[in-house]
Design a protein around this motif. Structure first.
Motif, PDB file in Angstrom:
ATOM      1  N   THR A 128       0.708  -1.140   0.101  1.00 32.44           N
ATOM      2  CA  THR A 128       0.101   0.083   0.128  1.00 32.44           C
ATOM      3  C   THR A 128       0.761   1.177  -0.094  1.00 32.44           C
ATOM      4  O   THR A 128       1.856   1.234   0.927  1.00 32.44           O
ATOM      5  CB  THR A 128      -0.964  -0.207   1.271  1.00 32.44           C
ATOM      6  OG1 THR A 128      -1.588  -1.313   1.178  1.00 32.44           O
ATOM      7  CG2 THR A 128      -1.785   1.071   1.306  1.00 32.44           C
ATOM      8  N   ALA A 129       0.481   2.257  -0.914  1.00 30.13           N
ATOM      9  CA  ALA A 129       1.477   3.395  -0.999  1.00 30.13           C
ATOM     10  C   ALA A 129       0.489   4.612  -0.985  1.00 30.13           C
ATOM     11  O   ALA A 129      -0.472   4.594  -1.672  1.00 30.13           O
ATOM     12  CB  ALA A 129       2.044   3.513  -2.230  1.00 30.13           C
ATOM     13  N   LEU A 130       0.892   5.715  -0.381  1.00 26.06           N
ATOM     14  CA  LEU A 130       0.157   6.862  -0.601  1.00 26.06           C
ATOM     15  C   LEU A 130       0.721   7.826  -1.981  1.00 26.06           C
ATOM     16  O   LEU A 130       1.978   7.420  -1.898  1.00 26.06           O
ATOM     17  CB  LEU A 130       0.491   7.763   0.851  1.00 26.06           C
ATOM     18  CG  LEU A 130       0.177   7.250   2.134  1.00 26.06           C
ATOM     19  CD1 LEU A 130       0.416   8.311   3.123  1.00 26.06           C
ATOM     20  CD2 LEU A 130      -1.388   6.810   2.207  1.00 26.06           C
ATOM     21  N   LEU A 131      -0.199   8.304  -2.616  1.00 26.72           N
ATOM     22  CA  LEU A 131       0.463   9.122  -3.574  1.00 26.72           C
ATOM     23  C   LEU A 131       1.005  10.251  -3.149  1.00 26.72           C
ATOM     24  O   LEU A 131       1.962  10.904  -3.616  1.00 26.72           O
ATOM     25  CB  LEU A 131      -0.753   9.603  -4.399  1.00 26.72           C
ATOM     26  CG  LEU A 131      -1.619   8.579  -5.244  1.00 26.72           C
ATOM     27  CD1 LEU A 131      -2.610   9.209  -6.256  1.00 26.72           C
ATOM     28  CD2 LEU A 131      -0.481   7.866  -6.105  1.00 26.72           C
ATOM     29  N   TYR A 132       0.950  10.642  -1.809  1.00 26.33           N
ATOM     30  CA  TYR A 132       1.747  11.856  -0.699  1.00 26.33           C
ATOM     31  C   TYR A 132       3.194  11.196  -0.734  1.00 26.33           C
ATOM     32  O   TYR A 132       3.367  10.159   0.034  1.00 26.33           O
ATOM     33  CB  TYR A 132       0.798  12.091   0.377  1.00 26.33           C
ATOM     34  CG  TYR A 132       1.724  13.026   1.161  1.00 26.33           C
ATOM     35  CD1 TYR A 132       2.361  12.489   2.390  1.00 26.33           C
ATOM     36  CD2 TYR A 132       1.669  14.428   0.896  1.00 26.33           C
ATOM     37  CE1 TYR A 132       3.196  13.489   3.187  1.00 26.33           C
ATOM     38  CE2 TYR A 132       2.620  15.127   1.928  1.00 26.33           C
ATOM     39  CZ  TYR A 132       3.216  14.674   3.015  1.00 26.33           C
ATOM     40  OH  TYR A 132       3.934  15.428   3.532  1.00 26.33           O
ATOM     41  N   GLY A 133       3.973  11.985  -1.204  1.00 21.93           N
ATOM     42  CA  GLY A 133       5.501  11.268  -0.987  1.00 21.93           C
ATOM     43  C   GLY A 133       5.873  10.033  -1.846  1.00 21.93           C
ATOM     44  O   GLY A 133       6.882   9.499  -1.614  1.00 21.93           O
ATOM     45  N   ALA A 134       4.732   9.627  -2.600  1.00 16.89           N
ATOM     46  CA  ALA A 134       4.866   8.076  -2.935  1.00 16.89           C
ATOM     47  C   ALA A 134       5.456   7.179  -1.984  1.00 16.89           C
ATOM     48  O   ALA A 134       6.386   6.250  -2.095  1.00 16.89           O
ATOM     49  CB  ALA A 134       5.849   8.190  -4.414  1.00 16.89           C
TER      50      ALA A 134
END
Ligand code: TA6
Length: 293
Positions: free
Chosen positions: A23-29
């Motif tokens: 799982t990754a946030l688009l925030y900060g990749a």
């Protein structure tokens, strides 16, 4: 194995039929979770392999305290005038990346590409012709993250220097964890004021506050602790940073959960002690492959 990938607004998640997921946030990749069964133990439930502090901000209000923050265009505090408007570790880990493409979705794995390009906000901090692509690949028992830095200026255009590093928080039993082989390497001991030392230990532990930049490291690291371990392979990153703040420094970090320092070791492949110069149209790549044991 079947893989699939979901994008949920600011989060993307890749899954496989054995329960592995990233799982990754688009925030900060920022990868904030990687769950994987151990090699040869597909029958066992997948385990979380990364540490994220329970006090970490996951709403994009500040860089995530844990997971795999992406460090660009410099490591540590700003030391060059062109970086003076940015906070420690640069802007990549606190910028909103965008989904670019799913580049693999097969029984071999799933691979998703995120991108970051100049915006007026970033230009105000750092006006150079850069573009980043970050590729996150989930395979059985393995997580690969690749960062590509491109100089987008036309022939004859400006070059720029940068540092890049993947600030990986490996979930581990910190009291028993060791990182090897680092023997014989020169390292910058940031806890002891930044002097250079030669590593004499076969197994580097983090039983005391550790903040070491190993120069010219081999790119193959065994991280082991009572009850578990991972292997880390790094390509393109000449150095590796080993960090654990212990209570001494960890208790002063606002978004570090109490005792969080007992639950991770940071093993950070990067160009931490040197700069990469990218000429017009050139591209540089760095890769981290973590295998779950
Ligand atoms: O990678 C080690 C380090 O540079 C340490 O010196 C410490 O500052 C750590 O990164 C965390 O930095 P951050 O800016 O995320 O608090």
């Amino acid at each position: 194995r079947l893989f699939g990938m979901k994008i949920i607004s600011a989060v993307l998640c890749a899954l496989d039929d054995k329960g592995a997921s990233v799982t990754a946030l688009l925030y900060g990749a920022t990868v904030i979770s990687w769950k994987s069964p151990s090699e040869g133990r597909d029958d066992a439930p997948p385990k979380e392999r990364l540490f994220v502090s329970s006090k970490a901000a996951l709403d994009g209000s500040k860089p995530v305290r844990g997971g795999i923050p992406v460090v660009f265009p410099f490591f540590g505090p700003a030391t060059r005038p062109e970086h003076s408007k940015m906070g420690q570790h640069g802007f990549a880990r606190s910028s909103q990346w965008h989904y670019v493409a799913t580049v693999l979705d097969s029984d071999a794995g799933v691979s998703v590409q995120l991108g970051l390009k100049p915006t007026p906000e970033i230009d105000a901090l750092y006006a150079f012709p850069w573009a980043l692509t970050y590729t996150i690949t989930l395979a059985a028992h393995q997580l690969t993250t690749d960062i590509a830095v491109k100089n987008t200026s036309a022939t004859g255009g400006a070059s720029f220097d940068f540092q890049a590093l993947l600030h990986t928080y490996i979930a581990a039993h910190a009291a028993s964890v060791s990182v090897s082989p680092l023997t014989g390497l020169t390292y910058i001991d940031k806890v002891a004021g930044g002097g250079e030392r030669t590593e004499s230990r076969e197994l580097v532990d983090v039983r005391s506050f550790t903040d070491s930049v190993y120069k010219g490291a081999g790119g193959r690291y065994s991280v082991r602790w009572e009850g578990g371990g991972v292997d880390v392979r790094a390509n393109g990153f000449g150095d590796v940073v080993v960090w654990n703040p212990n209570k001494e420094a960890g208790s002063k970090i606002g978004d570090m959960e109490d005792g969080g320092w007992d639950k991770f070791v940071c093993v950070e492949p990067g160009t931490a002690s040197y700069w990469v110069t990218l000429g017009a149209g050139e591209e540089w790549k760095g890769q981290q492959v973590i295998s779950a044991l």
